[in-house]
Design an enzyme around this catalytic site. Structure first.
Site, PDB file in Angstrom:
ATOM      1  N   ARG A   1      -7.222  27.703  13.442  1.00 30.70           N
ATOM      2  CA  ARG A   1      -7.289  28.729  12.413  1.00 30.70           C
ATOM      3  C   ARG A   1      -6.784  30.022  13.041  1.00 30.70           C
ATOM      4  NH1 ARG A   1      -7.756  25.247   9.145  1.00 30.70           N
ATOM      5  NH2 ARG A   1      -9.470  24.865   7.703  1.00 30.70           N
TER       6      ARG A   1
ATOM      7  N   GLU B   1      -3.166  34.576   6.211  1.00 31.56           N
ATOM      8  CA  GLU B   1      -2.141  33.740   5.559  1.00 31.56           C
ATOM      9  C   GLU B   1      -2.045  34.074   4.076  1.00 31.56           C
ATOM     10  OE1 GLU B   1      -3.186  29.684   6.476  1.00 31.56           O
ATOM     11  OE2 GLU B   1      -3.101  30.066   8.610  1.00 31.56           O
TER      12      GLU B   1
ATOM     13  N   HIS C   1       1.256  26.723   8.102  1.00 34.88           N
ATOM     14  CA  HIS C   1       0.007  25.959   7.986  1.00 34.88           C
ATOM     15  C   HIS C   1       0.285  24.573   7.376  1.00 34.88           C
ATOM     16  CE1 HIS C   1      -4.625  26.349   7.546  1.00 34.88           C
ATOM     17  NE2 HIS C   1      -4.281  25.104   7.810  1.00 34.88           N
TER      18      HIS C   1
END
Ligand code: NAP
Length: 318
Positions: free
Chosen positions: A232, A261, A279
């Protein structure tokens, strides 16, 4: 009476086919508050389908008085207020294991792409520079290198196994050593980073790991070191990471996840020693299908048999 299910974010057509056999389905953009249009339905919603980053917060859980299960698409569940769910006896599930191989492949893909400058060399060919300027510079190999895995869990162990093909020396750091593995354990993350060529970050997100990889770890990894983050964005101090790459205090980075993000620090865009992916750790047709199937199976089994397949660890006793 049909049950009602709330999908937070989206669901694949294959998931929707299954959901619509069992539920009246409603949608919400995000997992914090209930849209006014759904307020009248709140007490009919018994299941939520969500995913890692959208999650579901305490306020929305509180607004759904008859909620019984939250089924999340993804293994990380840092966006879900699990304690708020447990306080109400609500089951929370996620999708571990089915994504191990592809997420591990993403980590290794980033290691290779960064070290061999795949993106730079691809651009070199496309720009006609090979023909004009000759051979591209030599790059670094990942063969035989020392790789520190931060978080030797399901995905971390899969990465370690796959790295054996590259003759890498794998070591790891987590809060607890794993007696069942033969890789060397470091109790101290800074020391491990100092000894490694690559640091692969693969812990959960959330408050316990926030900025675990800060200035000291990044500087220990050093100008010859490469940071790979597929965990993360919050686990790495992004401002320190960017500054260290700019100053040459860190050699290179392969990043699939970011603090905010889908926004990525623009300073990274111009760096040839950095590879960025949006991602996509688990984002293959095959793995995403398996994840979707498990989201559905958790809900179906919970209502039909009273037991979910893959509860998050905090809900295993429920
Ligand atoms: P897992 O099996 O639970 O493994 C997590 C590992 O992290 C464990 O070894 C754990 O060991 C360690 N850990 C946890 N907290 C730590 C801390 N504070 N300090 C040091 N180590 C810590 O989880 P997994 O299935 O491998 O998934 C790992 C994570 O990968 C997910 O939570 C998610 O955030 C991320 N992920 C990303 C993508 C992507 O698309 N990029 C896809 C899937 C997953 P100890 O408990 O002993 O510390």
């Amino acid at each position: 009476m049909t049950r009602n299910l709330l999908v937070i974010g989206s669901a694949t057509p294959r998931m929707m086919d299954q959901f619509s056999k069992m539920f009246t389905v409603h949608f919400a953009e995000q997992g914090r508050t209930l849209a006014p249009a759904l307020a009248g339905k709140a007490d009919q919603i018994v299941a939520v389908s969500t995913y890692g980053d959208r999650g579901i917060g305490r306020d929305l859980i509180a607004a759904l008085p008859n909620l019984e299960i939250i089924s999340s698409y993804g293994v990380g569940y840092d966006g879900i207020d699990v304690q708020a769910a447990i306080d109400r006896g609500i089951m929370v599930t996620h999708t571990p294991n089915v994504l191990n191989a592809d997420v591990a492949n993403t980590a290794i893909m980033l290691m290779l792409a960064v070290s061999r400058r795949l993106v730079v060399d691809d651009a070199y060919v496309r720009a006609g520079r090979w023909a004009r300027e000759g051979a591209a510079p030599l790059r670094r190999s990942i063969e035989g290198k020392k790789v520190g895995i931060l978080g030797l869990g399901r995905i971390g162990e899969t990465i370690a196994e796959k790295l054996q093909v590259f003759d890498c020396e794998v070591v790891y750091h987590s809060r607890n050593p794993k007696p069942e593995v033969s890789y060397e354990y470091y109790g101290n993350l800074v020391m491990m980073a100092g000894d490694c060529d690559y640091l692969v970050v693969v812990t959960p997100g959330g408050s316990a790991t926030r900025k675990l990889v800060g200035r000291e770890v990044i500087e220990a990894l050093g100008p010859e070191g490469t940071l790979i983050n597929i965990a993360r964005g919050t686990v790495v101090d992004e401002a320190e990471l960017v500054a260290a790459l700019q100053d040459g205090r860190l050699g290179a980075a392969g990043l699939d996840v970011f603090e905010n993000e889908p926004h990525v620090p623009e300073a990274l865009f111009a760096m040839e020693n950095v590879v960025l992916t949006p991602h996509v750790g688990s984002a293959t047709e095959e793995t995403r299908r398996a994840m979707g199937d498990l989201v559905v199976e958790n809900i179906v089994r919970f209502f039909n048999e009273g037991k979910a397949v893959t509860p998050v660890p905090e809900c295993r006793g429920m």
